[in-house]
Design an enzyme around this catalytic site. Sequence first.
Site, PDB file in Angstrom:
ATOM      1  N   ASP A  96      -5.609  -6.661   5.842  1.00  0.00           N
ATOM      2  CA  ASP A  96      -6.796  -5.925   5.412  1.00  0.00           C
ATOM      3  C   ASP A  96      -7.905  -6.922   5.054  1.00  0.00           C
ATOM      4  O   ASP A  96      -9.052  -6.814   5.501  1.00  0.00           O
ATOM      5  CB  ASP A  96      -6.396  -5.081   4.184  1.00  0.00           C
ATOM      6  CG  ASP A  96      -7.455  -4.094   3.757  1.00  0.00           C
ATOM      7  OD1 ASP A  96      -8.493  -4.007   4.428  1.00  0.00           O
ATOM      8  OD2 ASP A  96      -7.243  -3.404   2.734  1.00  0.00           O
ATOM      9  N   ASP A 118      -3.398 -18.021   1.583  1.00  0.00           N
ATOM     10  CA  ASP A 118      -4.555 -18.684   0.955  1.00  0.00           C
ATOM     11  C   ASP A 118      -5.139 -19.729   1.898  1.00  0.00           C
ATOM     12  O   ASP A 118      -6.357 -19.859   2.053  1.00  0.00           O
ATOM     13  CB  ASP A 118      -4.181 -19.271  -0.408  1.00  0.00           C
ATOM     14  CG  ASP A 118      -2.836 -19.964  -0.420  1.00  0.00           C
ATOM     15  OD1 ASP A 118      -2.061 -19.795   0.539  1.00  0.00           O
ATOM     16  OD2 ASP A 118      -2.546 -20.693  -1.390  1.00  0.00           O
ATOM     17  N   ASP A 128     -11.242  -8.388   7.724  1.00  0.00           N
ATOM     18  CA  ASP A 128     -12.654  -8.240   7.338  1.00  0.00           C
ATOM     19  C   ASP A 128     -13.342  -9.595   7.285  1.00  0.00           C
ATOM     20  O   ASP A 128     -14.490  -9.743   7.709  1.00  0.00           O
ATOM     21  CB  ASP A 128     -12.773  -7.551   5.973  1.00  0.00           C
ATOM     22  CG  ASP A 128     -12.921  -6.047   6.113  1.00  0.00           C
ATOM     23  OD1 ASP A 128     -12.587  -5.523   7.193  1.00  0.00           O
ATOM     24  OD2 ASP A 128     -13.375  -5.397   5.147  1.00  0.00           O
ATOM     25  N   TYR A 145       0.818  -1.212   0.000  1.00  0.00           N
ATOM     26  CA  TYR A 145       0.000   0.000   0.000  1.00  0.00           C
ATOM     27  C   TYR A 145       0.857   1.271   0.000  1.00  0.00           C
ATOM     28  O   TYR A 145       0.370   2.343  -0.326  1.00  0.00           O
ATOM     29  CB  TYR A 145      -0.942   0.040   1.212  1.00  0.00           C
ATOM     30  CG  TYR A 145      -2.028  -1.015   1.181  1.00  0.00           C
ATOM     31  CD1 TYR A 145      -2.245  -1.795   0.058  1.00  0.00           C
ATOM     32  CD2 TYR A 145      -2.845  -1.221   2.282  1.00  0.00           C
ATOM     33  CE1 TYR A 145      -3.244  -2.764   0.036  1.00  0.00           C
ATOM     34  CE2 TYR A 145      -3.845  -2.186   2.268  1.00  0.00           C
ATOM     35  CZ  TYR A 145      -4.035  -2.955   1.144  1.00  0.00           C
ATOM     36  OH  TYR A 145      -5.013  -3.907   1.120  1.00  0.00           O
ATOM     37  N   LYS A 199       3.178 -15.400   2.420  1.00  0.00           N
ATOM     38  CA  LYS A 199       3.122 -16.133   1.145  1.00  0.00           C
ATOM     39  C   LYS A 199       4.580 -16.391   0.763  1.00  0.00           C
ATOM     40  O   LYS A 199       5.045 -16.024  -0.318  1.00  0.00           O
ATOM     41  CB  LYS A 199       2.370 -15.270   0.112  1.00  0.00           C
ATOM     42  CG  LYS A 199       2.025 -15.975  -1.173  1.00  0.00           C
ATOM     43  CD  LYS A 199       0.915 -16.997  -1.042  1.00  0.00           C
ATOM     44  CE  LYS A 199       0.662 -17.662  -2.378  1.00  0.00           C
ATOM     45  NZ  LYS A 199      -0.179 -18.865  -2.273  1.00  0.00           N
TER      46      LYS A 199
END
Length: 360
Positions: free
Chosen positions: A247, A223, A251, A140, A191
Amino acid sequence: MTKKIAVLPGDGIGPEITEQCVRVLQSLRPSGLALEFETAAVGGAGFDQAKDPLPQATVDLCESADAILFGAVGGPQYDNLPRPMRPEQGLLRLRKHFDLFANLRPATVFPELAHASTLKPEFVAGLDLLILRELTSDIYFGQPRGIHQNPQGLREGFDTMRYNEAEISRIAHVGFQTAMKRQRRLCSVDKANVLETTQLWREVMIEIARDYPDVELSHMYVDNAAMQLVRRPKQFDVIVTGNMFGDILSDEASMLTGSIGMLPSASLNDKKFGLYEPIHGSAPDIAGRGLANPLAIILSAAMMLRYSLDLAGFADQLEAAVRKVLAQSYRTADIEEPGCKLVGTSSMADAVINALREGS
Ligand code: NAD
């Protein structure tokens, strides 16, 4: 010693829930909780007052405080303002100003509300996990980024995923220390099989783990973590991960609970100074009607007592009081169910205050 709390109610339901939360905290004064509160404008209210979503007076107040209690910002009347004037800039600038790099989001399912989840109650009842998301780095913020025309004449978008070892190490420490206050299990999500950035992430996590022999560290690819969160969410205690993965996973985890009006959060810097806020927004659809659920901000205040003010005993009391009012069937409209005692914002706060008085 009296601690000073900067109260930033913001917009929409922000002022209603914040007012009730302060009442609840004040009710603990006779038991020895010494807090003083000072309020300042942020978000749309900041724009209305000073043409700035984060007025200088608000920054000054926060600088002088021990912690920030934040309501919510935003509303349709501010949607067409130029970007630097938009309400959410108030929150983003506060995070940057205080270097609030550690975002803690618990996902707790009170047994009484397990039916509100879209998952089967037996998979979520009693869920108590915490997602720790790094908030100030990663793809980001990495440079270079942009959209350009490539040598073949095609438009091409690119971003840079980047973490240095200091950034990883400081979030790792928060992760291990948070796990120490809970069940002492930390799952680092990366990852590392595909991305060098997260290979370094994993290496640093393993290095820092040596300082915390009492915490069990595990690793999971993002994943698989996304899958495990809906398959068997109760296997987790604390999850620590980078900005982008956090992020998405935070959620996903919040939706396991099914009730947005119940979820608190904290954003901390390396001095344990923090901003505490519910994860929900300003809910313009119900603002000003006394309907909003104040429990998310009350639980955020409990996190403030635990993580910034080192008052875990009062945090425990507050959380126990919330559990008690739910067990007594008090419900605001967002978590309403047949046979419940339907209450508004201030009556829910009254119920919490009564539960605190009675000892929960
Ligand atoms: P929202 O979270 O405000 O509302 C989503 C739904 O949940 C609405 O139906 C609302 O009534 C309900 N809800 C939310 N909190 C509740 C509570 N405490 N009690 C009962 N019901 C509750 O999200 P939205 O509608 O997408 O956004 C509204 C505004 O809030 C926008 O301006 C958005 O930018 C802003 N927002 C702010 C924050 C923040 O301040 N951190 C976070 C998210 C959204």
